[in-house]
Design a protein around this motif. Structure first.
Motif, PDB file in Angstrom:
ATOM      1  N   ASN A 180       0.835  -1.291   0.147  1.00 12.62           N
ATOM      2  CA  ASN A 180      -0.037   0.062  -0.134  1.00 12.62           C
ATOM      3  C   ASN A 180       0.843   1.054  -0.118  1.00 12.62           C
ATOM      4  O   ASN A 180       1.180   1.901   1.076  1.00 12.62           O
ATOM      5  N   ILE A 181       1.230   1.826  -0.974  1.00 10.62           N
ATOM      6  CA  ILE A 181       2.293   2.817  -1.364  1.00 10.62           C
ATOM      7  C   ILE A 181       1.422   4.224  -1.106  1.00 10.62           C
ATOM      8  O   ILE A 181       2.275   5.021  -0.400  1.00 10.62           O
ATOM      9  N   GLU A 182       0.081   4.333  -1.057  1.00  9.98           N
ATOM     10  CA  GLU A 182      -0.488   5.441  -0.630  1.00  9.98           C
ATOM     11  C   GLU A 182      -0.143   5.639   0.893  1.00  9.98           C
ATOM     12  O   GLU A 182      -0.117   7.055   1.203  1.00  9.98           O
ATOM     13  N   SER A 183       0.011   4.754   1.720  1.00 13.51           N
ATOM     14  CA  SER A 183       0.267   4.849   3.111  1.00 13.51           C
ATOM     15  C   SER A 183       1.492   5.523   3.461  1.00 13.51           C
ATOM     16  O   SER A 183       1.612   6.144   4.641  1.00 13.51           O
ATOM     17  N   ILE A 184       2.420   5.488   2.525  1.00 18.16           N
ATOM     18  CA  ILE A 184       3.617   5.909   2.899  1.00 18.16           C
ATOM     19  C   ILE A 184       4.145   6.936   1.819  1.00 18.16           C
ATOM     20  O   ILE A 184       5.386   7.543   1.732  1.00 18.16           O
ATOM     21  N   ASP A 237       3.738  -4.605  -9.201  1.00 16.80           N
ATOM     22  CA  ASP A 237       2.367  -4.371  -9.132  1.00 16.80           C
ATOM     23  C   ASP A 237       2.044  -2.729  -9.460  1.00 16.80           C
ATOM     24  O   ASP A 237       1.151  -2.417 -10.263  1.00 16.80           O
ATOM     25  N   LYS A 238       2.978  -2.034  -9.163  1.00 23.25           N
ATOM     26  CA  LYS A 238       2.955  -0.589  -9.439  1.00 23.25           C
ATOM     27  C   LYS A 238       3.321  -0.464 -10.756  1.00 23.25           C
ATOM     28  O   LYS A 238       2.652   0.642 -11.435  1.00 23.25           O
ATOM     29  N   MET A 239       4.218  -1.162 -11.373  1.00 23.10           N
ATOM     30  CA  MET A 239       4.483  -0.984 -12.895  1.00 23.10           C
ATOM     31  C   MET A 239       3.219  -1.476 -13.694  1.00 23.10           C
ATOM     32  O   MET A 239       3.108  -0.949 -14.857  1.00 23.10           O
ATOM     33  N   ARG A 240       2.618  -2.347 -13.257  1.00 25.55           N
ATOM     34  CA  ARG A 240       1.199  -2.720 -14.008  1.00 25.55           C
ATOM     35  C   ARG A 240       0.024  -1.855 -13.785  1.00 25.55           C
ATOM     36  O   ARG A 240      -0.926  -1.924 -14.351  1.00 25.55           O
ATOM     37  N   ASN A 241       0.224  -1.026 -12.602  1.00 25.83           N
ATOM     38  CA  ASN A 241      -0.659   0.156 -12.702  1.00 25.83           C
ATOM     39  C   ASN A 241      -0.401   1.516 -13.686  1.00 25.83           C
ATOM     40  O   ASN A 241       0.743   1.866 -13.685  1.00 25.83           O
ATOM     41  N   LYS A 242      -1.222   1.564 -14.553  1.00 25.21           N
ATOM     42  CA  LYS A 242      -0.670   2.450 -15.770  1.00 25.21           C
ATOM     43  C   LYS A 242      -0.745   4.104 -15.136  1.00 25.21           C
ATOM     44  O   LYS A 242      -0.381   4.857 -15.899  1.00 25.21           O
ATOM     45  N   HIS A 243      -1.066   4.321 -13.775  1.00 24.18           N
ATOM     46  CA  HIS A 243      -1.046   5.635 -13.204  1.00 24.18           C
ATOM     47  C   HIS A 243       0.469   5.934 -12.726  1.00 24.18           C
ATOM     48  O   HIS A 243       0.777   6.863 -12.446  1.00 24.18           O
ATOM     49  N   TYR A 244       1.282   4.793 -12.752  1.00 26.64           N
ATOM     50  CA  TYR A 244       2.874   5.063 -12.299  1.00 26.64           C
ATOM     51  C   TYR A 244       3.728   5.124 -13.579  1.00 26.64           C
ATOM     52  O   TYR A 244       3.901   4.286 -14.327  1.00 26.64           O
ATOM     53  N   ASP A 245       4.557   6.125 -13.811  1.00 31.11           N
ATOM     54  CA  ASP A 245       5.309   6.429 -14.816  1.00 31.11           C
ATOM     55  C   ASP A 245       6.696   5.948 -14.268  1.00 31.11           C
ATOM     56  O   ASP A 245       6.739   5.787 -13.366  1.00 31.11           O
ATOM     57  N   ASP A 246       7.643   6.073 -15.011  1.00 27.11           N
ATOM     58  CA  ASP A 246       9.034   5.422 -14.758  1.00 27.11           C
ATOM     59  C   ASP A 246       9.551   6.026 -13.657  1.00 27.11           C
ATOM     60  O   ASP A 246       9.938   5.579 -12.766  1.00 27.11           O
TER      61      ASP A 246
END
Length: 461
Positions: free
Chosen positions: A114-118, A415-424
């Protein structure tokens, strides 16, 4: 009592139990180690004797004093203080035990799911190469330039120090990084200053698309070294294509020169193929060919000088590796033969055996028999660690980043990479966060033995 409260509010407490109300808390995966918490097992710690572990670099960042393993009694805390602590634990998203998601993490390993929490702890998103490179420098001024990528968890051998006797549960194929994802992550790391990539496994050569991956990564101009660590069982028929694709450094794992011992340690046949692979690599111009040998007392310590003899007429770098503890390999200090002991053994047979100068980030200590074509090196992780100059980070086959071979903390990049909202650069923020939390040194072999980590085959050799 105020000091205890402050430390708890900062997330330093790993877990605790209140006997009075039956509440049991452990840190959820996304919080673990983001505040420097050391990972132990999942046993509860009684609230009356809470164990605090302070991480030096985290302590410095938040103004805590440098201390370790300090026990504090909380018997004297007023009731209202305890209520505030409980409220803050809920606010920090600490979960009752049993709710923590460990399905993606072997051996109770924490993953930042859960990246949002950090998010508020992440470094600033980089906008240029200088800022990207800065994200790969940790709080101890170690600049990371070396990435080890595990291509697969599968292997065609069953080495006893690498894989548990009962085997392992492999990750589902759809949870393993695809070739496109590996190439994307490699590009992100290289843009941030990585100039050496090593492919490991499992056994990397069992991955069918390995040549395509290496060919694409070889197009990255900033990359100086593409290396591979292999057991060499299938290397003879692939080595020419690997060289053409871009591999310029080969490490071959070999722990014995005797067929019966080879079959015992690997639970498979194949010694002759490995030895022929070494010769073929030399013939193709790989120089040196590195041979990795894990020395275990009572198993192959009688072959130390035989391995040294391999360096007489061939440019081979025999690398003796101290036996290291990982999940399932039944490590004990009885099996460990130290660097100093191996030097003594060699020096008795080769009196002129001498030390060579090491590079600034070398994991190995280089030695040589005068007049021999090759050299002998020692990887002394247990008795003389090289943590202060470590420039390595690891990417597991299932897409987690490990900043320390012996550390249990991981950050989930897949998982973050497979989320299209995350760029490089979003991904690089997460990488920078993990690097910034790298500890000054590993916990020491006796502590490592009791800490949860992956089996070596699931980390990548």
């Amino acid at each position: 009592s105020h000091r205890v409260l402050v430390m708890l509010l900062r997330g330093i407490v790993r877990k605790f139990v209140s006997n009075k109300n039956g509440l049991k808390y452990i840190c959820s995966g996304n919080m673990i180690n983001s505040f420097g918490i050391n990972i132990y097992d999942q046993k509860s710690i009684d609230l009356d004797t809470v164990l605090y572990e302070y991480n030096d670099n985290i302590g410095n960042r938040y103004g805590f004093s440098k201390t370790s393993n300090k026990n504090e009694s909380v018997n004297s805390l007023p009731k209202e203080k305890m209520e505030k602590i409980k409220e803050k634990l809920e606010e920090l998203k600490l979960k009752p035990s049993g709710e923590v998601n460990k399905s993606k993490s072997p051996g109770d390993q924490p993953i930042y799911d859960n990246i949002e929490s950090i998010k508020h702890l992440l470094p600033k998103k980089p906008t240029n190469r200088e800022e990207r490179e800065a994200l790969l420098k940790d709080t101890f001024s170690r600049q990371h330039t070396y990435l080890r990528i595990s291509l697969t968890e599968r292997c065609n051998l069953r080495c006893q120090y690498c894989m548990p006797e009962e085997g392992i549960e492999l990750t589902n194929n759809d949870e393993i990084l695809t070739s496109e994802e590996i190439i994307r992550l490699a590009k992100i790391f290289v843009k941030a200053g990585i100039d050496k990539i090593r492919f490991t496994g499992g056994e990397p050569l069992v991955r069918k698309d390995i040549l395509e991956i290496i060919t694409e990564i070889n197009k990255l101009k900033e990359l100086k070294t593409i290396a591979i660590t292999t057991n060499a069982i299938t290397l003879p028929r692939k080595i020419e294509k690997l060289k053409k694709a871009g591999v310029n450094l080969i490490n071959i794992s070999l722990d014995t020169l005797k067929s019966d011992k080879y079959e015992y340690i690997t639970r498979r046949k194949g010694l002759e193929r490995v030895l022929s692979s070494i010769d073929k690599a030399l013939d193709l111009g790989f120089s040196p060919v590195k041979v990795n040998c894990v020395i275990m007392k009572g198993f192959n310590d009688d072959e130390i000088c035989d391995f040294v003899e391999l360096t007489k007429d061939k440019n081979i770098d025999v690398r003796f590796i101290e036996y290291m503890p990982f999940d399932g390999n039944k490590w004990s200090d009885y099996k460990l033969l130290s660097y100093a002991d191996i030097i003594t053994t060699i020096s008795k047979v080769f009196p002129g055996f001498k030390k060579l100068k090491d590079g600034p980030n070398d994991t190995s200590k280089a030695w040589k028999v005068p007049g021999y074509a090759g050299q002998v090196s020692f990887i002394t992780s247990m008795t003389e660690n090289f943590c202060s100059t470590c420039n390595r980070i690891r990417l597991t086959a299932d897409g987690n980043l490990k900043v320390c071979l012996f550390g249990s903390s991981e950050i989930n990049l897949k998982d973050k990479m497979r989320n299209k909202h995350y760029d490089d650069d979003d991904l690089l923020q997460l990488i920078g966060f993990a690097v910034s939390n790298k500890k000054e040194r590993h916990a020491g072999m006796y502590n490592i033995k009791n800490m949860k980590n992956r089996p070596m085959i699931l980390i990548g050799g």
